[in-house]
Scaffold this motif. Structure first.
Motif, PDB file in Angstrom:
ATOM      1  N   TYR A 122       2.758   0.986   8.116  1.00 54.00           N
ATOM      2  CA  TYR A 122       1.935   0.147   7.430  1.00 54.00           C
ATOM      3  C   TYR A 122       1.377  -1.262   8.031  1.00 54.00           C
ATOM      4  N   LYS A 157      -1.398   3.138   7.210  1.00 49.44           N
ATOM      5  CA  LYS A 157      -2.417   2.774   6.227  1.00 49.44           C
ATOM      6  C   LYS A 157      -2.433   1.309   6.443  1.00 49.44           C
ATOM      7  N   SER A 188      -6.047   4.723   7.608  1.00 51.51           N
ATOM      8  CA  SER A 188      -6.462   4.531   6.534  1.00 51.51           C
ATOM      9  C   SER A 188      -6.605   3.296   5.989  1.00 51.51           C
ATOM     10  N   ARG A 192     -11.251  -3.592   7.909  1.00 55.35           N
ATOM     11  CA  ARG A 192     -11.660  -2.289   8.419  1.00 55.35           C
ATOM     12  C   ARG A 192     -11.911  -2.235  10.121  1.00 55.35           C
ATOM     13  N   GLY A 224      -1.506  -7.137  -3.147  1.00 51.82           N
ATOM     14  CA  GLY A 224      -1.453  -6.432  -2.161  1.00 51.82           C
ATOM     15  C   GLY A 224      -0.256  -6.928  -1.115  1.00 51.82           C
ATOM     16  N   ILE A 281      -3.645  -2.096   4.583  1.00 53.02           N
ATOM     17  CA  ILE A 281      -3.785  -2.709   3.280  1.00 53.02           C
ATOM     18  C   ILE A 281      -4.550  -3.885   3.297  1.00 53.02           C
ATOM     19  N   GLU A 315      -6.848   0.706   2.404  1.00 48.20           N
ATOM     20  CA  GLU A 315      -6.636   0.745   1.090  1.00 48.20           C
ATOM     21  C   GLU A 315      -6.676  -0.517   0.555  1.00 48.20           C
ATOM     22  N   ASN A 316      -7.848  -0.830  -0.284  1.00 45.65           N
ATOM     23  CA  ASN A 316      -7.871  -2.170  -0.977  1.00 45.65           C
ATOM     24  C   ASN A 316      -7.128  -2.174  -2.314  1.00 45.65           C
ATOM     25  N   GLN A 317      -6.113  -3.301  -2.174  1.00 46.37           N
ATOM     26  CA  GLN A 317      -4.988  -3.416  -3.261  1.00 46.37           C
ATOM     27  C   GLN A 317      -5.478  -4.909  -3.810  1.00 46.37           C
ATOM     28  N   ASP A 369     -11.865  -7.785   3.653  1.00 44.56           N
ATOM     29  CA  ASP A 369     -12.212  -6.307   3.590  1.00 44.56           C
ATOM     30  C   ASP A 369     -12.995  -5.720   5.154  1.00 44.56           C
TER      31      ASP A 369
END
Length: 327
Positions: free
Chosen positions: A102, A46, A77, A62, A89, A48, A79-81, A58
């Motif tokens: 992570y 993941k 993957s 990505r 985050g 973050i 994930e926006n936190q 972002d």
């Protein structure tokens, strides 16, 4: 590793096996350079992003996730936190200490947050993997704004209310506006947003007068002519064709420039093998067409570093930021 556990099982009581096996794993991690067991993620990884979707962080997260996925063959993957100017985050990421499955798309907030807020981490809490490059900002207003230069903006702010959007209290844009206040006597009222894309929406909607954004966040609006650049808060003009005619703030008598780094970090406490695994994947990504496309599409400076060199950069940049923030 299974043979080692078998030998241990024959020598000690069953209750002690787990402890000794974990110790053996730790020794393997520390001795990776001498041929210890290699790290390989056991499942999906993941990435973050500690800010909202659509902004520069972002975009970087990505792009990096896709590049590292291609380089490693591991599913990554995103994930926006968002929240707390990135603090949510980063704090959640801190809880993943030792978990090399992570990653986090990092930027100047990694340094600015501990200097401006009460958080449980600083840059030494994590494992630096890769610095992708440097990202300066443009000061941008709506196309019909009366301001034509950053000098116009500064002079107006001394006599009237000028509202500036910032993507979090610790972001690069807020640092740029702070430097303009300190070095040019400007005065800005600030409205916080969670990302550069939200700040742009605020500008187009008339909620703010000026934004400071990375070129990659505003290219579409610049091409459409809905906004206009006043200056670049960079050491020298951009070389990209679409930006090369934008003067620097310094050319307009405002000696302000400050770069935001873009990078990727892993949690603290991971093994040497895991650290090297992600550095190797990062180097492969940096040699790819995908990396070149990311840098050029977002008009960044491709100043890459890895591991300990990235850590040294963070240490130096942290000292610089302390000076800027008066800490």
């Amino acid at each position: 590793m299974s043979k080692m556990r078998t030998r241990l099982a024959g020598a000690v009581a069953i209750a002690a096996i787990s402890t000794l096996a974990l110790s053996a794993c730790g020794m393997n991690s520390e001795n990776s350079a001498s041929g210890g067991e290699e790290f390989q993620p056991e499942g999906d990884v993941k990435m973050i992003v500690p800010f909202a979707a659509g902004g520069g962080s972002d975009i970087a997260g990505r792009a990096t996730a896709a590049g590292l996925e291609e380089a490693s063959g591991v599913n990554i993957s995103v994930e926006n936190q968002e929240g707390g100017s990135g603090a949510v985050g980063y704090s959640n990421f801190l809880a993943q200490n030792g978990n090399a499955e992570y990653l986090l798309a990092s930027e100047t907030a990694l340094l600015a947050l501990p200097l401006t807020q009460k958080v449980e981490f600083d840059y030494t809490s994590f494992t630096p993997i890769m610095k992708l490059g440097d990202d300066y900002t443009l000061l941008v207003v709506k196309e019909d704004s009366p301001y034509k230069t950053c000098s116009d903006l500064v002079n107006a702010s001394k006599n009237e209310r000028v509202v500036a959007a910032i993507s979090g209290a610790t972001g690069l844009d807020n640092i740029v506006f702070t430097l303009m206040e300190e070095k040019a006597g400007a005065k800005f009222d600030r409205v916080p947003f969670e990302s550069g894309s939200e700040a742009t929406t605020g500008l187009l909607g008339g909620k703010v007068d000026v934004i400071s954004v990375n070129p990659g966040e505003i290219t579409g609006q610049l091409e459409a002519g809905t906004v206009k650049p006043l200056c670049a808060a960079a050491e020298e003009r951009y070389k990209y064709d679409s930006l090369k005619d934008i003067p620097t703030a310094k050319e307009q008598g405002i000696d302000v420039s400050f770069a935001q780094f873009r990078g990727v970090i892993a949690p603290g406490g991971i093994s040497d093998e895991a650290k090297q695994y992600w550095i190797d994947a990062a180097k492969k990504f940096a040699d790819s067409d995908a990396y070149t496309k990311y840098i050029e599409d977002n008009m960044m400076q491709p100043n890459v570093s890895y591991g300990d060199d990235f850590a040294a950069y963070l240490k130096s940049n942290n000292e610089d930021l302390k000076t800027v923030l008066g800490k």
